[in-house]
Design a protein around this motif. Sequence first.
Motif, mmCIF file in Angstrom:
data_model
loop_
_atom_site.group_PDB
_atom_site.id
_atom_site.type_symbol
_atom_site.label_atom_id
_atom_site.label_comp_id
_atom_site.label_asym_id
_atom_site.label_seq_id
_atom_site.Cartn_x
_atom_site.Cartn_y
_atom_site.Cartn_z
ATOM 1 N N LEU A 138 0.904 -1.010 0.140
ATOM 2 C CA LEU A 138 0.026 -0.086 0.077
ATOM 3 C C LEU A 138 1.020 1.409 0.173
ATOM 4 O O LEU A 138 1.775 1.407 0.902
ATOM 5 C CB LEU A 138 -0.875 0.092 1.344
ATOM 6 C CG LEU A 138 -1.994 -1.426 1.526
ATOM 7 C CD1 LEU A 138 -2.494 -1.141 2.754
ATOM 8 C CD2 LEU A 138 -2.766 -1.410 0.237
ATOM 9 N N PRO A 139 0.605 2.176 -0.995
ATOM 10 C CA PRO A 139 -0.178 2.122 -2.055
ATOM 11 C C PRO A 139 0.146 0.862 -3.109
ATOM 12 O O PRO A 139 1.312 0.768 -3.029
ATOM 13 C CB PRO A 139 -0.155 3.633 -2.838
ATOM 14 C CG PRO A 139 1.095 4.077 -2.464
ATOM 15 C CD PRO A 139 1.611 3.436 -0.824
ATOM 16 N N LYS A 140 -0.766 0.561 -3.841
ATOM 17 C CA LYS A 140 -0.661 -0.422 -4.854
ATOM 18 C C LYS A 140 0.478 0.049 -5.802
ATOM 19 O O LYS A 140 0.594 1.278 -6.238
ATOM 20 C CB LYS A 140 -2.005 -0.783 -5.489
ATOM 21 C CG LYS A 140 -2.028 -1.607 -6.659
ATOM 22 C CD LYS A 140 -3.336 -1.521 -7.234
ATOM 23 C CE LYS A 140 -3.527 -2.251 -8.625
ATOM 24 N NZ LYS A 140 -4.849 -2.412 -9.079
ATOM 25 N N VAL A 156 -7.810 -2.770 2.243
ATOM 26 C CA VAL A 156 -7.328 -3.495 1.373
ATOM 27 C C VAL A 156 -8.083 -3.997 0.016
ATOM 28 O O VAL A 156 -7.384 -4.183 -1.130
ATOM 29 C CB VAL A 156 -6.620 -4.815 1.816
ATOM 30 C CG1 VAL A 156 -5.813 -4.918 2.795
ATOM 31 C CG2 VAL A 156 -7.923 -5.697 2.344
ATOM 32 N N ARG A 157 -9.219 -3.593 0.237
ATOM 33 C CA ARG A 157 -9.917 -3.650 -1.201
ATOM 34 C C ARG A 157 -9.663 -2.540 -2.129
ATOM 35 O O ARG A 157 -10.104 -2.371 -3.455
ATOM 36 C CB ARG A 157 -11.408 -3.609 -0.848
ATOM 37 C CG ARG A 157 -11.779 -5.153 -0.107
ATOM 38 C CD ARG A 157 -13.277 -5.043 0.394
ATOM 39 N NE ARG A 157 -13.411 -4.050 1.617
ATOM 40 C CZ ARG A 157 -14.470 -3.952 2.300
ATOM 41 N NH1 ARG A 157 -15.337 -4.722 1.935
ATOM 42 N NH2 ARG A 157 -14.458 -3.293 3.223
ATOM 43 N N LYS A 158 -9.125 -1.305 -1.705
ATOM 44 C CA LYS A 158 -9.041 -0.068 -2.284
ATOM 45 C C LYS A 158 -7.357 0.228 -2.262
ATOM 46 O O LYS A 158 -7.246 1.081 -1.488
ATOM 47 C CB LYS A 158 -9.774 0.890 -2.067
ATOM 48 C CG LYS A 158 -11.348 0.586 -2.169
ATOM 49 C CD LYS A 158 -12.151 1.720 -1.490
ATOM 50 C CE LYS A 158 -13.811 1.371 -1.607
ATOM 51 N NZ LYS A 158 -14.481 2.592 -1.190
ATOM 52 N N PRO A 159 -6.547 -0.687 -2.606
ATOM 53 C CA PRO A 159 -5.068 -0.226 -2.303
ATOM 54 C C PRO A 159 -4.355 0.687 -3.101
ATOM 55 O O PRO A 159 -3.273 1.244 -2.875
ATOM 56 C CB PRO A 159 -4.405 -1.810 -2.966
ATOM 57 C CG PRO A 159 -5.269 -2.040 -3.771
ATOM 58 C CD PRO A 159 -6.850 -1.889 -3.623
ATOM 59 N N GLY A 160 -5.189 1.319 -3.877
ATOM 60 C CA GLY A 160 -4.310 2.428 -4.730
ATOM 61 C C GLY A 160 -4.303 3.809 -4.170
ATOM 62 O O GLY A 160 -3.225 4.406 -4.223
ATOM 63 N N SER A 161 -5.438 3.979 -3.222
ATOM 64 C CA SER A 161 -5.375 5.160 -2.357
ATOM 65 C C SER A 161 -6.206 5.150 -1.097
ATOM 66 O O SER A 161 -6.991 4.092 -0.640
ATOM 67 C CB SER A 161 -6.120 6.293 -3.097
ATOM 68 O OG SER A 161 -7.421 6.090 -3.425
ATOM 69 N N PRO A 162 -5.770 5.714 0.023
ATOM 70 C CA PRO A 162 -6.425 5.558 1.330
ATOM 71 C C PRO A 162 -7.982 5.973 1.232
ATOM 72 O O PRO A 162 -8.350 6.822 0.500
ATOM 73 C CB PRO A 162 -5.663 6.375 2.331
ATOM 74 C CG PRO A 162 -5.113 7.434 1.339
ATOM 75 C CD PRO A 162 -4.918 6.789 0.074
ATOM 76 N N LEU A 163 -8.447 5.359 2.316
ATOM 77 C CA LEU A 163 -9.904 5.808 2.308
ATOM 78 C C LEU A 163 -10.039 7.566 2.978
ATOM 79 O O LEU A 163 -11.022 7.907 2.668
ATOM 80 C CB LEU A 163 -10.722 4.997 3.320
ATOM 81 C CG LEU A 163 -10.799 3.418 3.208
ATOM 82 C CD1 LEU A 163 -11.451 2.556 4.462
ATOM 83 C CD2 LEU A 163 -11.696 3.311 1.982
#
Length: 405
Positions: free
Chosen positions: A206-208, A256-263
């Motif tokens: 993370l980030p992806k 982890v379902r959105k590894p490209g950027s933080p919530l």
Amino acid sequence: MASSDWESPRRRPSPDPVAVLRGHRAAVSDACFHPALPLLFSGAADGELRVWDTASHRTVSSIWAHGGAAGVYSVAAGSGLGNTVTSQGRDGLCKGWAIEEAGLSRRPIFTIKTSTHHFCKMSLVKVPCSAHGTQTNLSGSNSGTEPQRVPIEDNTGSDGLNPAEGTQEYEQGSSLDGQNILTIAGQESFEVELWDIKNSTKIMCLPKRCSANMTGHPTKQKGLCMAVQAFIPCASGGYVNILSSYEDGSTLWWDVRKPGSPLSSVKYHSESALSIAIDGLCTGGISGGADNKIAMFALDHQKGTFSLRNEIEIERPGVAGTAIRPDNKIAATAGWDHRIRVYNYNKGNALAILKYHSATCAAVTFSHDCKLLASCSADTTVALWELYPPKTPGKVDIAIEEVEK
């Protein structure tokens, strides 16, 4: 509005430790309790990992876990790993040690080569506690919820992970239980890595890593990752979430379902955020840094956002460690000024300032039965404290509970 923990003249004198554990010959970097047995593990800067009996206050076992000048930087134990304690060294290795009748195993049962050589302590995955302080079923087989899982990186190449490759989308056949996951700051210091303990392989980053060039990624601009905390909220459907704190004072919330950027991202500290802890329900936490602020925050799992509950000013800057008691009633911090500060976690008011240690305090940790607090310091000691122990239910309380059932 910030509150202050200045000492009132009317406040009762701070208590003394119930025991001081002496035996280390170097600064003690971290400590943790066994989830079920009366044992405490502590790691020192000279590489020694020591096991203490919290009833007799004596050493049970001692090994040299990490050699040379690397030292033990972090130790962790959890119910998901059974009778195993994990140590992290500044040599780029995380090792697992079996807890045997005679003490710790002389050889590690697993070794993870993370190749990280910085100041971020590892984190095992935390799961919400029930009302009785016990952890929920990690496998989820009896609760009707899905097991804890993360997407898996493609490791099919002959050289292992390819930095230019991104993570695969989650597939039903590619999941890992949260109990087997270790989180740590990455080889690239602004990244966070998830590792499969069982197979000693990297799961994801993370980030992806969506491209070979990560120079312009916003996370990199935040500087070094200084602290991580992995957890599984009840509202996440069993997926791992991570809080990571950075050199610029900010904290990010990852799913982890959105590894490209933080919530979400917040900045509660004006200097490096050095430590972070999440509470027993995984609905909030506490952070400390190199400034003179302690932040208590809540997490809105529906919106994926932080909200600041309390901001506390301390007299001297520097908080190296934070912890929240499993019953969510008390929080503690380890200070550069040799002090351990204890707070009401819900209200944010100061309860005590503990003044035993004679050098920088590195970490604090609570026992799983909420009866003990351990603090470790560069003065080579570990102190045990009994502070506001949970009340044992009386006969009347038990009778009422039986009637209510």
